[in-house]
Design an enzyme around this catalytic site. Structure first.
Site, short mmCIF file in Angstrom:
data_model
loop_
_atom_site.label_atom_id
_atom_site.label_comp_id
_atom_site.label_asym_id
_atom_site.label_seq_id
_atom_site.Cartn_x
_atom_site.Cartn_y
_atom_site.Cartn_z
N TYR A 118 0.83 -1.22 0.00
CA TYR A 118 0.00 0.00 0.00
C TYR A 118 0.86 1.26 0.00
O TYR A 118 0.38 2.34 -0.34
CB TYR A 118 -0.93 0.05 1.23
CG TYR A 118 -1.98 -1.02 1.30
CD1 TYR A 118 -2.18 -1.94 0.26
CD2 TYR A 118 -2.80 -1.13 2.43
CE1 TYR A 118 -3.14 -2.93 0.37
CE2 TYR A 118 -3.77 -2.12 2.53
CZ TYR A 118 -3.93 -3.02 1.50
OH TYR A 118 -4.89 -4.00 1.61
N HIS B 184 0.19 -11.72 1.58
CA HIS B 184 -0.79 -10.89 0.89
C HIS B 184 -1.47 -11.60 -0.28
O HIS B 184 -2.69 -11.50 -0.46
CB HIS B 184 -0.12 -9.60 0.40
CG HIS B 184 -1.08 -8.48 0.17
ND1 HIS B 184 -0.72 -7.16 0.28
CD2 HIS B 184 -2.40 -8.47 -0.13
CE1 HIS B 184 -1.78 -6.39 0.03
NE2 HIS B 184 -2.80 -7.18 -0.22
#
Length: 271
Positions: free
Chosen positions: A43, A101
């Site tokens: 992110y 992830h």
């Protein structure tokens, strides 16, 4: 032993939020009463999230911080250093939950290798709990084979009324693994659904509150994000909303297998 009790049911997501925008969102969220914050290495906002938490005045012991290891850092010699870098950005000695992830592209790093490294990170005290994200049933089974189901706190997956992911959710439940729903509002698409709007109207609630309540009533954790303080505040009321069996069934009937995120090269073969 089940882990499901230890994941907060309601948290604040930070996906796609950058710079001052994410600082403001996290600060507003913490000010309003959010205590679980979800971020990820990819992110590019861990430092800003860390800054917002530090400046909020909320004690670290009252926070539940989740981050996710990016695919480039799955190898045994890279995972721990990458997590240590994340901890520095987040200004904490330990996160509460660390997730893988996405599956390793092309299985470049075997599941057994990165899960063992993740478990090592837990044993070293860098993270309280570990888990996975965007895993199908086969990958979860491989993760279980590597470290045991009791070590896997959650599988964080895209899950909303238009994509209810029942096979994955039911398998996780059978193993005592919690499901965390991301994109629960389907980028806002489900907020315009007539069924959702009618239920919201009958409860004098917002469509977002209805959808978040639906997911939590199914036992899933949710991590909605917003840049608007009013929406953050409104979403916080979702846990108090109780939907009837009929309303839950109406939302269940909206499932149409509509997947909104499936990046090429990262996504597994979905169940």
């Amino acid at each position: 032993m089940s882990n499901t009790h230890s994941i907060p049911a309601f948290g604040l997501g930070t996906f796609r939020l950058q710079g001052q925008v994410v600082i403001d969102s996290v600060k507003n969220g913490l000010d309003l009463g959010y205590r679980a914050i979800d971020t990820a290495q990819i992110y590019g906002n861990e430092a800003e999230v860390g800054q917002a938490m530090a400046e909020s005045g909320v004690a670290r012991k009252d926070l539940f911080i989740t981050t996710k290891i990016w695919v480039e850092n799955y190898a045994q010699d890279k995972l721990l250093p990458s997590l240590q870098a994340s901890l520095a950005k987040l200004r904490t000695e330990q996160v509460d939950l660390t997730l893988i992830h996405w599956p390793s592209p092309g299985n470049a790093v075997p599941v057994a290798e990165f899960m063992a490294a993740l478990l090592d990170a837990k044993r070293q005290g860098l993270t309280r709990q570990i888990g996975v994200s965007n895993f199908n049933i086969d990958l979860v089974q491989q993760a279980i084979a590597a470290v045991g189901a009791s070590e896997i706190a959650t599988n964080q997956i895209e899950l909303h009324p238009y994509l209810q992911n029942r096979k994955v959710a039911e398998f996780a439940r059978s193993q005592g693994i919690a499901i965390t729903s991301y994109m629960t509002l389907a980028y806002g698409k489900v907020l315009h659904d007539p069924v959702v709007q009618a239920i919201a109207h009958s409860h004098a609630a917002t469509p977002a509150q209805v959808v978040l309540a639906w997911a939590m009533q199914l036992g899933y954790a949710v991590i909605p994000s917003s840049t608007k303080r009013a929406n953050l505040q409104s979403n916080l009321l979702a846990p108090q909303l109780k939907l009837s069996d009929v309303e839950m069934a109406q939302i269940a009937a909206l499932d149409r297998g509509e997947r909104l995120t499936s990046p090429e090269g990262l996504a597994p073969i979905w169940d």
